[in-house]
Enzyme design. Structure first.
Site, PDB file in Angstrom:
ATOM      1  N   ASP A 199       0.996  -0.900  -0.047  1.00  0.00           N
ATOM      2  CA  ASP A 199      -0.146   0.044   0.222  1.00  0.00           C
ATOM      3  C   ASP A 199       1.112   0.766   0.002  1.00  0.00           C
ATOM      4  O   ASP A 199       0.694   2.404   0.708  1.00  0.00           O
ATOM      5  CB  ASP A 199      -1.358   0.351   0.949  1.00  0.00           C
ATOM      6  CG  ASP A 199      -2.833   1.206   1.148  1.00  0.00           C
ATOM      7  OD1 ASP A 199      -2.519   1.315  -0.354  1.00  0.00           O
ATOM      8  OD2 ASP A 199      -2.675   1.788   2.590  1.00  0.00           O
ATOM      9  N   ARG A 239       5.707   7.478  -0.109  1.00  0.00           N
ATOM     10  CA  ARG A 239       5.159   6.213   1.085  1.00  0.00           C
ATOM     11  C   ARG A 239       5.748   5.641   1.407  1.00  0.00           C
ATOM     12  O   ARG A 239       6.695   4.450   2.869  1.00  0.00           O
ATOM     13  CB  ARG A 239       3.452   6.047   0.989  1.00  0.00           C
ATOM     14  CG  ARG A 239       2.316   6.465   0.686  1.00  0.00           C
ATOM     15  CD  ARG A 239       1.696   6.536   2.383  1.00  0.00           C
ATOM     16  NE  ARG A 239       1.292   5.150   1.967  1.00  0.00           N
ATOM     17  CZ  ARG A 239      -0.346   5.614   1.791  1.00  0.00           C
ATOM     18  NH1 ARG A 239      -0.664   6.537   1.424  1.00  0.00           N
ATOM     19  NH2 ARG A 239      -1.189   4.353   1.998  1.00  0.00           N
TER      20      ARG A 239
END
Ligand code: CA
Length: 594
Positions: free
Chosen positions: A326, A350
């Protein structure tokens, strides 16, 4: 006497006409105003304090010497029983501040006094599906209107004087899992939006509308195989069917560009980031066991550069091909000029790496880790591709004894990222980036999953955990030329607020513990702080009015951490919700004091 009276009558009539016609107050915001936003200190008209998203102010009236005298000028409560996360970046135009609030609310307040002018509450239907709290990250302003997106995936244009709805358009169907939370981007009279819903197997798409009418001008899907449109007709396909996706998975491939975009006028380029490919279980997408480029899953987990007039793709850069943790590729891409005069883009992903790209063509320049203990890749190669540590991909559930739960691995960063949406700042004064990062990991595993419209589409389970005893949040000053970390400020709770730097040598940000802090941009020394009464997950701004510099930030704890944070969420359960907009100033009599 008669002539004098007639003259006076004309003067009064002319003055009244000016007032009622709007006059100079509430002048329309133009493309030139937006283009000049980073330099004009009397207003804040764009998300990012300029469409390069540098969040840097040339103001230095508040500086290292006098910031200790910073005191509240006013506070404004968003009211209501429903509070939750307040992530807005205020807009300031002609003495009026516009903020968005949780549950799709928008407020206009007097920027000098904090008195409310009007409030607009979107009527939200039952059954909205926001993944990560009921937040909104800010409005956009252009002409005589103010624009913002709602949790039921609409974009609304309001009259900036009255708050009346001028037009409202559906971005996508909220029942299928779509929502909208980002600040829209305005370029040359087009309102440009992405969409949210990457956890529901939606199709990520960027859309551009005529700011005056709301009419759709172009669309650009973020997943290969889908057609773009221009003025109601098919334009071009994004990528090529099955070049990097196996079978039909691309049809529900995710890639939500859920966090707004940046714009560079020199190259006339907009850049949006696309989120995770769907589902999270990467074995289903060929990413666990790739064949050639099949398994890369373009353009998910990528930055996508487009022509703002047509939505045609100019270049792309995929931060996490074969994505399986993710690691959404949505984080903001900041345009800046480095110390040698090279024009660059930078983004803190991220996935834990800080990337520098060439401004003109998006070509990879460098990548360095900005968080500790990254486990899924040992580094980034000379082409910008991760050097995967294959053992750190969650195991294939189809290989498990029960066929249901693949091998559990511990991965760093956690899926909430080395950095999440909370925007960093680039200081033109120091040449450094100030990055609100988090040091944490997760247990993650994969499970079988099939797509069902409007239902979570993950095929994954997870628990986020701290990796250090004493802190998770870490504000870092990063030299983009070398990737060196010049200083670090450690915080107990994960950082979730925006950062701003100023010519006064200050770096501002807030913490979930409620402190609004000013740091020395060169040393990281904490020079000033103020307890706002709830957690800060909003974005600070500064501007000047009548010769005085003001600083504003919203306080109101919430966002994704309390909902998705696993063991970390338990650690921060004690934090109180809120909803207060704080504005600060240094009183004139103290401004020159040392
Ligand atoms: Ca995601």
């Amino acid at each position: 006497g008669h002539i004098w009276e007639e003259l006076m009558r004309r003067v009064v009539a002319a003055a009244l006409l000016t007032v009622f016609a709007g006059g100079t107050a509430h002048a329309d915001v133009t493309e030139a105003d937006l283009a000049n936003d980073a330099e004009n200190t009397e207003s804040v008209l764009t998300n990012g304090m300029g469409r390069h998203l540098q969040r840097y102010s040339p103001l230095d009236k508040i500086n290292k010497n006098n910031v200790k005298n910073l005191v509240p000028a006013w506070a404004f409560s968003l009211g209501g029983e429903k509070q939750k996360g307040q992530e807005t970046q205020p807009i300031v135009d002609d003495g009026v501040m516009y903020i968005t609030g949780s549950y799709s609310r928008l407020y206009a307040v007097d920027a000098k006094t904090g008195k409310e002018i009007w409030q607009y509450d979107a009527r939200l239907p039952e059954g909205i599906l926001p993944c990560c709290d009921v937040v909104n990250r800010g409005a956009a302003i252009f002409g005589d209107k103010i624009y913002f997106g709602t949790l039921d995936a609409k974009i609304v244009a309001l009259d900036k004087k009255t708050g009346d709805v001028v037009w409202s358009k559906k971005i996508a169907n909220f029942k299928d899992g779509y929502s909208y939370t980002a600040a829209p981007l305005i370029v040359d009279g087009l309102v440009i939006t992405g969409n949210s819903g990457g956890e529901f197997g939606i199709l990520g798409e960027v859309q551009a509308r005529d700011a005056e009418t709301g009419e759709l001008v172009w669309t650009r899907p973020m997943i290969e195989g889908h057609m773009g449109t221009y003025k109601g007709k098919e334009s071009s396909m994004t990528g090529k069917v099955n070049a990097t996706w196996p079978g039909d998975l691309w049809k529900t491939g995710g890639g939500a560009p859920w966090l707004g975009g940046s714009y560079d006028k020199e190259t006339d380029t907009i850049v949006f980031g696309a989120g995770n490919p769907a589902p999270w279980n990467s074995w289903l997408r060929g990413a666990g066991n790739p064949k050639g480029t099949e398994g890369d899953n373009l353009y998910a987990a990528s930055r996508v550069a487009m022509d703002p007039k047509t939505g045609e793709i100019k270049w792309h850069f995929q931060t996490t091909p074969r994505e399986g943790w993710d690691f959404d590729g949505v984080n903001e891409v900041v345009a800046y000029t480095d110390r040698d005069g090279n024009k660059r883009w930078a983004t803190a992903d991220r996935n834990g790496f800080f990337y520098v790209l060439n401004r003109e063509d998006g070509k990879f320049v460098s990548a360095t880790p900005f968080v500790k203990n990254i486990s899924w890749a040992s580094g980034i190669d000379e082409n910008g591709r991760p050097k995967f540590i294959e053992d750190n991909r969650p195991g294939d559930p189809s290989k498990a004894a029960d066929g249901k739960k693949g091998e559990v691995i511990f991965a760093v960063p956690s899926f909430l990222g080395g950095k999440n949406w909370q925007p960093m700042s680039f200081s033109k004064k120091t040449g450094n980036f100030y990055v609100p990062s988090n040091e944490w990991g997760m247990d993650i595993w994969n499970e079988p999953v099939t797509y069902k419209k409007g239902a979570a589409y993950l095929g994954s389970g997870f628990t986020i955990k701290p990796i250090f005893e004493d802190y998770i949040g870490s504000l870092k000053a990063i030299d983009p030329d070398t990737g060196d970390i010049k200083w670090e400020y450690k915080n107990g709770a994960p950082l979730w607020a925006g950062v701003m730097s100023t010519a006064g040598g200050l770096v501002f940000t807030g913490t979930p513990e409620g402190e609004f802090i000013a740091f020395d941009d060169e040393t990281g020394e904490k020079l000033w702080s103020f307890q706002t009464g709830s957690g800060i997950v909003g974005q600070p701004i500064t501007w000047e009015q009548d010769g005085e510099q003001y600083v504003t930030v919203i306080s109101g704890w919430g966002g994704a951490v309390p909902l998705w944070g696993g063991e970390v969420a338990k650690k921060v359960e004690y934090l109180n919700q809120g909803g207060t907009l704080w504005t600060f100033r240094v009183p004139k009599e103290l401004a020159s004091a040392n």
